[in-house]
Design a protein around this motif. Structure first.
Motif, PDB file in Angstrom:
ATOM      1  N   ALA A  14       0.848  -1.204   0.000  1.00 19.59           N
ATOM      2  CA  ALA A  14       0.000   0.000   0.000  1.00 19.59           C
ATOM      3  C   ALA A  14       0.881   1.250   0.000  1.00 19.59           C
ATOM      4  CB  ALA A  14      -0.933  -0.006   1.208  1.00 19.59           C
ATOM      5  N   CYS A  15       1.961   1.223   0.795  1.00 23.34           N
ATOM      6  CA  CYS A  15       2.891   2.371   0.817  1.00 23.34           C
ATOM      7  C   CYS A  15       3.509   2.553  -0.570  1.00 23.34           C
ATOM      8  CB  CYS A  15       3.999   2.152   1.845  1.00 23.34           C
ATOM      9  SG  CYS A  15       3.429   2.201   3.553  1.00 23.34           S
ATOM     10  N   ALA A  16       3.976   1.446  -1.156  1.00 26.96           N
ATOM     11  CA  ALA A  16       4.644   1.529  -2.460  1.00 26.96           C
ATOM     12  C   ALA A  16       3.687   2.073  -3.520  1.00 26.96           C
ATOM     13  CB  ALA A  16       5.154   0.144  -2.858  1.00 26.96           C
ATOM     14  N   TRP A  17       2.450   1.625  -3.474  1.00 28.32           N
ATOM     15  CA  TRP A  17       1.466   2.079  -4.480  1.00 28.32           C
ATOM     16  C   TRP A  17       1.188   3.576  -4.326  1.00 28.32           C
ATOM     17  CZ3 TRP A  17      -4.439   1.684  -4.499  1.00 28.32           C
ATOM     18  CH2 TRP A  17      -4.933   1.855  -5.796  1.00 28.32           C
ATOM     19  N   GLU A  18       1.007   4.003  -3.085  1.00 26.99           N
ATOM     20  CA  GLU A  18       0.743   5.430  -2.834  1.00 26.99           C
ATOM     21  C   GLU A  18       1.932   6.279  -3.291  1.00 26.99           C
ATOM     22  OE1 GLU A  18      -1.959   6.886  -1.767  1.00 26.99           O
ATOM     23  OE2 GLU A  18      -1.196   8.903  -1.390  1.00 26.99           O
ATOM     24  N   LEU A  19       3.150   5.842  -2.974  1.00 27.60           N
ATOM     25  CA  LEU A  19       4.337   6.616  -3.357  1.00 27.60           C
ATOM     26  C   LEU A  19       4.490   6.653  -4.874  1.00 27.60           C
ATOM     27  CD1 LEU A  19       6.708   5.269  -0.563  1.00 27.60           C
ATOM     28  CD2 LEU A  19       6.061   7.669  -0.881  1.00 27.60           C
ATOM     29  N   THR A  20       4.206   5.526  -5.528  1.00 33.99           N
ATOM     30  CA  THR A  20       4.277   5.480  -6.994  1.00 33.99           C
ATOM     31  C   THR A  20       3.271   6.459  -7.593  1.00 33.99           C
ATOM     32  OG1 THR A  20       4.884   3.156  -6.854  1.00 33.99           O
ATOM     33  CG2 THR A  20       4.113   3.925  -8.992  1.00 33.99           C
ATOM     34  N   ARG A  21       2.055   6.446  -7.028  1.00 32.52           N
ATOM     35  CA  ARG A  21       1.014   7.330  -7.568  1.00 32.52           C
ATOM     36  C   ARG A  21       1.353   8.792  -7.345  1.00 32.52           C
ATOM     37  NH1 ARG A  21      -4.819   5.491  -5.920  1.00 32.52           N
ATOM     38  NH2 ARG A  21      -3.895   5.285  -3.854  1.00 32.52           N
ATOM     39  N   ARG A  22       2.190   9.069  -6.355  1.00 35.49           N
ATOM     40  CA  ARG A  22       2.603  10.463  -6.123  1.00 35.49           C
ATOM     41  C   ARG A  22       3.861  10.827  -6.915  1.00 35.49           C
ATOM     42  NH1 ARG A  22       1.628  12.356   0.082  1.00 35.49           N
ATOM     43  NH2 ARG A  22      -0.291  11.188   0.520  1.00 35.49           N
ATOM     44  N   GLY A  23       4.310   9.920  -7.778  1.00 36.58           N
ATOM     45  CA  GLY A  23       5.398  10.269  -8.693  1.00 36.58           C
ATOM     46  C   GLY A  23       6.787   9.878  -8.232  1.00 36.58           C
ATOM     47  N   HIS A  24       6.889   9.148  -7.120  1.00 40.12           N
ATOM     48  CA  HIS A  24       8.213   8.729  -6.662  1.00 40.12           C
ATOM     49  C   HIS A  24       8.636   7.447  -7.394  1.00 40.12           C
ATOM     50  CE1 HIS A  24       7.982  11.783  -3.579  1.00 40.12           C
ATOM     51  NE2 HIS A  24       6.763  11.349  -3.268  1.00 40.12           N
ATOM     52  N   THR A  25       9.928   7.181  -7.379  1.00 43.24           N
ATOM     53  CA  THR A  25      10.447   5.943  -7.977  1.00 43.24           C
ATOM     54  C   THR A  25      10.586   4.929  -6.849  1.00 43.24           C
ATOM     55  OG1 THR A  25      11.654   7.241  -9.576  1.00 43.24           O
ATOM     56  CG2 THR A  25      12.388   4.963  -9.271  1.00 43.24           C
ATOM     57  N   VAL A  26       9.901   3.811  -6.983  1.00 41.58           N
ATOM     58  CA  VAL A  26       9.789   2.889  -5.849  1.00 41.58           C
ATOM     59  C   VAL A  26      10.245   1.491  -6.250  1.00 41.58           C
ATOM     60  CG1 VAL A  26       8.215   1.921  -4.115  1.00 41.58           C
ATOM     61  CG2 VAL A  26       7.783   4.212  -5.025  1.00 41.58           C
ATOM     62  N   GLU A  27      11.039   0.888  -5.385  1.00 46.32           N
ATOM     63  CA  GLU A  27      11.409  -0.520  -5.578  1.00 46.32           C
ATOM     64  C   GLU A  27      10.993  -1.282  -4.317  1.00 46.32           C
ATOM     65  OE1 GLU A  27      15.523  -1.143  -6.666  1.00 46.32           O
ATOM     66  OE2 GLU A  27      15.408  -3.221  -5.964  1.00 46.32           O
ATOM     67  N   VAL A  28      10.292  -2.382  -4.504  1.00 47.54           N
ATOM     68  CA  VAL A  28       9.855  -3.189  -3.360  1.00 47.54           C
ATOM     69  C   VAL A  28      10.634  -4.499  -3.375  1.00 47.54           C
ATOM     70  CG1 VAL A  28       7.878  -4.201  -2.148  1.00 47.54           C
ATOM     71  CG2 VAL A  28       7.530  -2.242  -3.671  1.00 47.54           C
ATOM     72  N   VAL A  29      11.078  -4.912  -2.193  1.00 44.94           N
ATOM     73  CA  VAL A  29      11.886  -6.130  -2.092  1.00 44.94           C
ATOM     74  C   VAL A  29      11.256  -7.051  -1.051  1.00 44.94           C
ATOM     75  CG1 VAL A  29      14.194  -7.044  -1.619  1.00 44.94           C
ATOM     76  CG2 VAL A  29      13.946  -4.742  -2.549  1.00 44.94           C
ATOM     77  N   ASP A  30      11.059  -8.302  -1.423  1.00 38.30           N
ATOM     78  CA  ASP A  30      10.517  -9.291  -0.469  1.00 38.30           C
ATOM     79  C   ASP A  30      10.818 -10.681  -1.010  1.00 38.30           C
ATOM     80  OD1 ASP A  30       8.747 -11.093   0.983  1.00 38.30           O
ATOM     81  OD2 ASP A  30       7.661  -9.324   1.633  1.00 38.30           O
ATOM     82  N   PRO A  31      11.315 -11.598  -0.161  1.00 34.72           N
ATOM     83  CA  PRO A  31      11.592 -12.950  -0.656  1.00 34.72           C
ATOM     84  C   PRO A  31      10.322 -13.732  -0.997  1.00 34.72           C
ATOM     85  CG  PRO A  31      12.033 -12.784   1.705  1.00 34.72           C
ATOM     86  CD  PRO A  31      11.720 -11.404   1.228  1.00 34.72           C
ATOM     87  N   ALA A  32       9.200 -13.393  -0.370  1.00 30.20           N
ATOM     88  CA  ALA A  32       7.940 -14.125  -0.598  1.00 30.20           C
ATOM     89  C   ALA A  32       6.772 -13.122  -0.525  1.00 30.20           C
ATOM     90  CB  ALA A  32       7.772 -15.224   0.440  1.00 30.20           C
TER      91      ALA A  32
END
Ligand code: GLY
Length: 341
Positions: A14-32
């Motif tokens: 949810a954080c990544a989506w909101e930041l992306t929608r506000r124009g930031h460049t976002v990378e999400v990392v998770d093994p699963a």
């Protein structure tokens, strides 16, 4: 900004989506991605149903986030199951406990409809022997697995545990959203609280979310919109071991759920899983600056990760852009100083 989000559960996504929608460049990392507590969660959007003494901040935040859910869900193309929630007590002692919660809710100015035994059974005909309860008409639910799937379709995730170290100068900010498994130096801020939860299939699902107290045993039963799936949860146990499903946990949940809704006896058993909830010392989330330069926490959501996801996303994005922090959630707050959670 260039932002890295550690953790692809409902909060991190949810954080990544909101930041992306506000124009930031976002990378999400998770093994699963999506396989942690979000995979177990029942998805109750129930600020009233979970209100208890001394939790006024949680009540405020829960209501704020519940108000964001309809737009959040519709942008994701998922349904909010607007059934309301029934509180049901099996015996006089259980009802006394529910009445205490209703008094608290009334004092907080929320809508509750107390129901006697007959009214409760008329509202939810599948209920077994109950002493009484109430309808919380504003407490609804979503399917967290659908929410996570919709977020994963919008937010690319790198499947890796490499890089789950907080300090990385390649990014302006790292947002840590790894649930009950926080990296150092933050691990002491959360404690694992095991929740075991069941999924069954039935053609006789309750119409409402039902939160029951059955001779002192708490249980909730959550029907899924447009499906025959029913979720039965959840145990709650402070522990240091792995989050495994136990025979006792399954027995207790089934025993309480079957007394509450006897037709569940005919349901097909689908799944039992366990995950750790991330509890903090004051049971409030950690959202804001971590005290380590360039690292923001979005963690410690304990029993409320799904409910608080849209608000957390907004708070994290606001924090990055304006520096604003909700003092109740500030990870540097005095209530968290000293010993582990
Ligand atoms: N919010 C429900 C639970 O943690 O079991």
């Amino acid at each position: 900004m260039k932002v890295r989000v550690l953790g692809a559960g409902v909060i991190g996504l949810a954080c990544a989506w909101e930041l992306t929608r506000r124009g930031h460049t976002v990378e999400v990392v998770d093994p699963a991605p999506g396989a942690g507590a979000s995979h177990a969660a029942a998805g109750m959007l129930c600020p009233a149903g979970e209100l208890w003494h001394g939790e006024e901040d949680l009540w405020r935040l829960g209501r704020e986030s519940a108000a964001l859910w309809p737009a959040f869900a519709s942008q994701l193309g998922v349904e909010v199951h607007r059934t309301g929630t029934l509180l049901a007590g099996a015996d006089a002692g259980d009802l006394q406990e529910i009445d205490r919660q209703l008094a608290l809710l009334a004092a907080a100015g929320t809508v509750v409809e107390p129901l006697g035994r007959r009214e409760l059974q008329a509202t939810e005909p599948g209920l077994g022997r109950v002493a009484g309860g109430a309808l919380l008409p504003e407490d609804h639910s979503v399917d967290p697995r659908s929410v996570v799937a919709a977020l994963l379709a919008r937010v690319p995730v790198t499947r890796s545990s490499v890089g789950l170290h907080v300090a990385d100068p390649a990014y302006d900010v790292t947002v840590v959203a790894t649930g009950s498994d926080l990296p150092e130096p933050f691990a002491h801020l959360v404690r694992p609280v095991r929740g075991e939860i069941l999924r069954v299939r039935t053609d006789d699902a309750p119409r409402h979310v039902v939160r029951g107290l059955v001779h002192g045993e708490p249980v909730y039963v959550v029907p899924r919109a447009g499906s025959d799936e029913v979720v039965i949860g959840a145990t709650s146990e402070e522990h240091d071991g792995p989050a495994v499903v136990t025979v006792e946990g399954v027995h207790r949940l089934l025993d309480a759920a079957r007394q509450l809704l006897p037709s569940l006896d005919r349901a097909a058993f689908v799944e039992a899983i366990a995950r750790n909830r991330p509890g903090t010392r004051d049971n409030l989330p950690l959202v804001g600056p971590s005290g380590v330069d360039g690292v923001v926490l979005a963690a410690g959501h304990y029993r409320h990760g799904v409910l608080l996801a849209p608000l957390t996303a907004r708070l994290v994005a606001d924090q990055l852009e304006t520096g604003a922090v909700d003092v109740a959630l500030d990870p540097r707050r005095p209530a968290l100083e000293g010993a582990p959670a």
